[in-house]
Enzyme design. Sequence first.
Site, short mmCIF file in Angstrom:
data_model
loop_
_atom_site.label_atom_id
_atom_site.label_comp_id
_atom_site.label_asym_id
_atom_site.label_seq_id
_atom_site.Cartn_x
_atom_site.Cartn_y
_atom_site.Cartn_z
N HIS A 1 0.85 -1.19 0.00
CA HIS A 1 0.00 0.00 0.00
C HIS A 1 0.88 1.23 0.00
O HIS A 1 2.02 1.20 0.48
CB HIS A 1 -0.91 0.00 1.23
N GLY B 1 -10.92 6.36 -4.12
CA GLY B 1 -11.96 7.37 -4.03
C GLY B 1 -13.39 6.86 -4.17
O GLY B 1 -14.34 7.66 -4.19
N GLU C 1 -4.64 1.79 -7.92
CA GLU C 1 -5.13 3.09 -7.49
C GLU C 1 -4.01 4.13 -7.51
O GLU C 1 -2.91 3.86 -7.00
CB GLU C 1 -5.77 3.03 -6.10
#
Length: 226
Positions: free
Chosen positions: A95, A180, A143
């Site tokens: 991440h 998002g 992402e």
Amino acid sequence: MLKIKRPFFIVNPKSYLYGKDSMKMAKIADKLAKKYNIDCIFTGQLIDLQKIVLETNNLIITAQHMDSLVPGRGMGHVLPEGLVDAGIQAVVLNHAEKPLTIAKLDATIKRAKELGLMTIVCADTVEQCRAIAELNPDCMICEPNTLIGTGNSSNEEYILETTKAVREVNSNILIMQAAGVSNAADVKKVMTLGADGTGGTSGIINAPSWEDKIDEMMSALVKFKK
């Protein structure tokens, strides 16, 4: 090795929640995963995960990180065998808030596979998505780092290009587009553009009702069942 079905959902509280609040959200997600009969990944703080495993029935309980070490020396690291022993089934790796080098990521994915832990690996750019797909994780979260926590979802070009990049390398990797994503319209958008799953963090945590928000998003997701 755990196999998850498309479409799937992730509830990812990161470090925003812990203890009683984390359990509260887990039980909400557990109830709604059963209601909609979809696979739901739930992450949490390591110290909370074993209790969540014991008090839920319909979630894929997932660690937010692990290391590639084996039992022995490694003070302060997250031991993969410890996760398995606690009933954890999957792990998120790389991440933006816990990045790994390609070498460490490769070693950690291999350790996870040795123990039957599903790997969910994050990637930022199209190039990163392509490179990480070469490591053959089970699932990837594509992402842009710049959109994390903003409430703005990825644009159509990014979703299409990253999805294509991963599938050209390994069509068996499940693809999650979740940057998002915070409402039913966002869910519909990313799924229509080819994602296998989605979910959220801030869009859920900041909602007036966690249950209403997860229900809204899961009810949109379930329409993409085949």
